[in-house]
Design a protein around this motif. Sequence first.
Motif, PDB file in Angstrom:
ATOM      1  N   PRO A   1      40.417  37.896  41.181  1.00  0.00           N
ATOM      2  CA  PRO A   1      40.240  36.518  40.704  1.00  0.00           C
ATOM      3  C   PRO A   1      40.228  35.471  41.812  1.00  0.00           C
ATOM      4  O   PRO A   1      39.635  34.405  41.651  1.00  0.00           O
ATOM      5  N   ASP A   2      40.859  35.792  42.935  1.00  0.00           N
ATOM      6  CA  ASP A   2      40.936  34.814  44.019  1.00  0.00           C
ATOM      7  C   ASP A   2      39.801  34.936  45.025  1.00  0.00           C
ATOM      8  O   ASP A   2      39.660  34.089  45.918  1.00  0.00           O
ATOM      9  N   ARG A   3      38.958  35.973  44.882  1.00  0.00           N
ATOM     10  CA  ARG A   3      37.921  36.191  45.889  1.00  0.00           C
ATOM     11  C   ARG A   3      36.518  36.345  45.301  1.00  0.00           C
ATOM     12  O   ARG A   3      35.581  36.641  46.032  1.00  0.00           O
ATOM     13  N   VAL A   4      36.381  36.133  44.000  1.00  0.00           N
ATOM     14  CA  VAL A   4      35.058  36.216  43.368  1.00  0.00           C
ATOM     15  C   VAL A   4      34.797  34.948  42.563  1.00  0.00           C
ATOM     16  O   VAL A   4      35.605  34.553  41.725  1.00  0.00           O
ATOM     17  N   GLN A   5      33.677  34.326  42.859  1.00  0.00           N
ATOM     18  CA  GLN A   5      33.198  33.175  42.101  1.00  0.00           C
ATOM     19  C   GLN A   5      31.844  33.562  41.516  1.00  0.00           C
ATOM     20  O   GLN A   5      31.021  34.182  42.196  1.00  0.00           O
ATOM     21  N   VAL A   6      31.615  33.219  40.268  1.00  0.00           N
ATOM     22  CA  VAL A   6      30.349  33.563  39.614  1.00  0.00           C
ATOM     23  C   VAL A   6      29.558  32.287  39.356  1.00  0.00           C
ATOM     24  O   VAL A   6      30.100  31.305  38.838  1.00  0.00           O
TER      25      VAL A   6
ATOM     26  N   GLU B   1      34.686  42.119  34.778  1.00  0.00           N
ATOM     27  CA  GLU B   1      35.646  43.089  35.315  1.00  0.00           C
ATOM     28  C   GLU B   1      35.907  42.842  36.797  1.00  0.00           C
ATOM     29  O   GLU B   1      37.049  42.953  37.260  1.00  0.00           O
ATOM     30  N   VAL B   2      34.865  42.507  37.537  1.00  0.00           N
ATOM     31  CA  VAL B   2      35.035  42.262  38.971  1.00  0.00           C
ATOM     32  C   VAL B   2      35.886  41.013  39.188  1.00  0.00           C
ATOM     33  O   VAL B   2      36.769  40.998  40.057  1.00  0.00           O
ATOM     34  N   VAL B   3      35.628  39.984  38.395  1.00  0.00           N
ATOM     35  CA  VAL B   3      36.420  38.754  38.510  1.00  0.00           C
ATOM     36  C   VAL B   3      37.882  39.026  38.167  1.00  0.00           C
ATOM     37  O   VAL B   3      38.800  38.539  38.850  1.00  0.00           O
ATOM     38  N   ALA B   4      38.108  39.814  37.119  1.00  0.00           N
ATOM     39  CA  ALA B   4      39.479  40.126  36.717  1.00  0.00           C
ATOM     40  C   ALA B   4      40.222  40.896  37.803  1.00  0.00           C
ATOM     41  O   ALA B   4      41.436  40.707  37.998  1.00  0.00           O
TER      42      ALA B   4
ATOM     43  N   GLY C   1      23.016  44.948  44.767  1.00  0.00           N
ATOM     44  CA  GLY C   1      23.876  43.774  44.662  1.00  0.00           C
ATOM     45  C   GLY C   1      25.308  44.157  44.327  1.00  0.00           C
ATOM     46  O   GLY C   1      26.262  43.622  44.911  1.00  0.00           O
ATOM     47  N   ALA C   2      25.461  45.075  43.385  1.00  0.00           N
ATOM     48  CA  ALA C   2      26.807  45.540  43.024  1.00  0.00           C
ATOM     49  C   ALA C   2      27.445  46.294  44.186  1.00  0.00           C
ATOM     50  O   ALA C   2      28.650  46.170  44.443  1.00  0.00           O
ATOM     51  N   ALA C   3      26.644  47.083  44.903  1.00  0.00           N
ATOM     52  CA  ALA C   3      27.172  47.818  46.056  1.00  0.00           C
ATOM     53  C   ALA C   3      27.615  46.865  47.155  1.00  0.00           C
ATOM     54  O   ALA C   3      28.675  47.053  47.777  1.00  0.00           O
ATOM     55  N   PHE C   4      26.829  45.816  47.406  1.00  0.00           N
ATOM     56  CA  PHE C   4      27.227  44.813  48.393  1.00  0.00           C
ATOM     57  C   PHE C   4      28.513  44.119  47.961  1.00  0.00           C
ATOM     58  O   PHE C   4      29.408  43.882  48.777  1.00  0.00           O
ATOM     59  N   THR C   5      28.593  43.769  46.690  1.00  0.00           N
ATOM     60  CA  THR C   5      29.790  43.088  46.184  1.00  0.00           C
ATOM     61  C   THR C   5      31.028  43.948  46.403  1.00  0.00           C
ATOM     62  O   THR C   5      32.064  43.470  46.891  1.00  0.00           O
ATOM     63  N   THR C   6      30.939  45.227  46.063  1.00  0.00           N
ATOM     64  CA  THR C   6      32.066  46.142  46.241  1.00  0.00           C
ATOM     65  C   THR C   6      32.456  46.247  47.713  1.00  0.00           C
ATOM     66  O   THR C   6      33.646  46.197  48.068  1.00  0.00           O
TER      67      THR C   6
ATOM     68  N   PRO D   1      38.187  34.295  55.574  1.00  0.00           N
ATOM     69  CA  PRO D   1      37.152  35.322  55.367  1.00  0.00           C
ATOM     70  C   PRO D   1      35.784  34.704  55.113  1.00  0.00           C
ATOM     71  O   PRO D   1      35.670  33.568  54.669  1.00  0.00           O
ATOM     72  N   ARG D   2      34.758  35.487  55.392  1.00  0.00           N
ATOM     73  CA  ARG D   2      33.399  35.031  55.124  1.00  0.00           C
ATOM     74  C   ARG D   2      33.133  34.979  53.618  1.00  0.00           C
ATOM     75  O   ARG D   2      33.684  35.771  52.851  1.00  0.00           O
ATOM     76  N   ARG D   3      32.283  34.035  53.234  1.00  0.00           N
ATOM     77  CA  ARG D   3      31.844  33.928  51.837  1.00  0.00           C
ATOM     78  C   ARG D   3      30.390  34.388  51.758  1.00  0.00           C
ATOM     79  O   ARG D   3      29.521  33.833  52.427  1.00  0.00           O
ATOM     80  N   TRP D   4      30.152  35.396  50.918  1.00  0.00           N
ATOM     81  CA  TRP D   4      28.829  35.982  50.750  1.00  0.00           C
ATOM     82  C   TRP D   4      28.254  35.535  49.411  1.00  0.00           C
ATOM     83  O   TRP D   4      28.836  35.806  48.351  1.00  0.00           O
ATOM     84  N   LEU D   5      27.123  34.856  49.434  1.00  0.00           N
ATOM     85  CA  LEU D   5      26.391  34.531  48.216  1.00  0.00           C
ATOM     86  C   LEU D   5      25.370  35.641  47.998  1.00  0.00           C
ATOM     87  O   LEU D   5      24.446  35.817  48.805  1.00  0.00           O
ATOM     88  N   ILE D   6      25.545  36.407  46.921  1.00  0.00           N
ATOM     89  CA  ILE D   6      24.738  37.599  46.660  1.00  0.00           C
ATOM     90  C   ILE D   6      23.989  37.415  45.350  1.00  0.00           C
ATOM     91  O   ILE D   6      24.609  37.255  44.285  1.00  0.00           O
ATOM     92  N   THR D   7      22.672  37.435  45.399  1.00  0.00           N
ATOM     93  CA  THR D   7      21.900  37.351  44.157  1.00  0.00           C
ATOM     94  C   THR D   7      21.784  38.745  43.542  1.00  0.00           C
ATOM     95  O   THR D   7      21.741  39.754  44.245  1.00  0.00           O
TER      96      THR D   7
END
Length: 278
Positions: free
Chosen positions: A51-56, A45-48, A19-24, A6-12
Amino acid sequence: MTAQNPRRWLITGANSGFGAAFTTAVLAAGEEVVAAVRRPETMAEVVAAHPDRVQVVTLDVRDPAAAERAVKEAGRVDVLVNNAGYGIVGAIEETTEADLRDAMEVMFFGPLRLTQLVLPQMRERRAGAIVQLTSMGGFLSFAGVGAYSAAKGALELASEALAAEVNPLGIQVLIVEPGEFRTGFAKPAALTIGSAIPDYADTVGAVRDGLPASDQQQQGDPGKAAAAVLATVGQANPPLRLALGPDAVGAIRGKLASMAAELNATADLGLNTGFDQA
């Protein structure tokens, strides 16, 4: 990209607003998010949940060293979304130089810095996308939003040049121009508002009073805006600009018509500026 890769999106600014809408939307599409935020705890909460698809990564886009660290920690970046920004209201005379400079730092220098940092890996792969969140205010302006429009407009024009430079290398540039959306952008606490000068009440007063009053009353749905962006990133023969919202589409059409009429009205003056032939 595929489900296996899958693509990895770096979102500021991934923890709020667009930003939250893009993340969702990205996560719902089965892709990965690198959330670049000033307060990592806001993504708990998003990481929880993923956990395998979100990096902060911790990032204030004003900080060059933090930007370098964030991109290094992110690793592969397939799509960069320069979303972080804020509203600034006031006549040009009412706006301090410090506020002008901060607007440019957050909404022009910061996004271009991150763009420069991710481009080497995208050039190497001959693939990738840069999404610049500007505004309809990056294409047109009006009384009371000069500083905001200046920063967004600068990013638009730099990105137009960028597209001409990197499109031949397989890298897409998409300038997103939203109108009014229910993102929290207009929350009074989120706005920078200059000290009022009475002479500007008739021209700037409507924005000074009306923008905070519009918070959570806007008709635009951030989720639908995010879906439109996802549908555009990576498509064949993509547009350079994507105006979002009836207000943005209408205002931009109006500006283009006004510019065309003005150009036609002054064309004789402009066309007759060469040296007379001997």
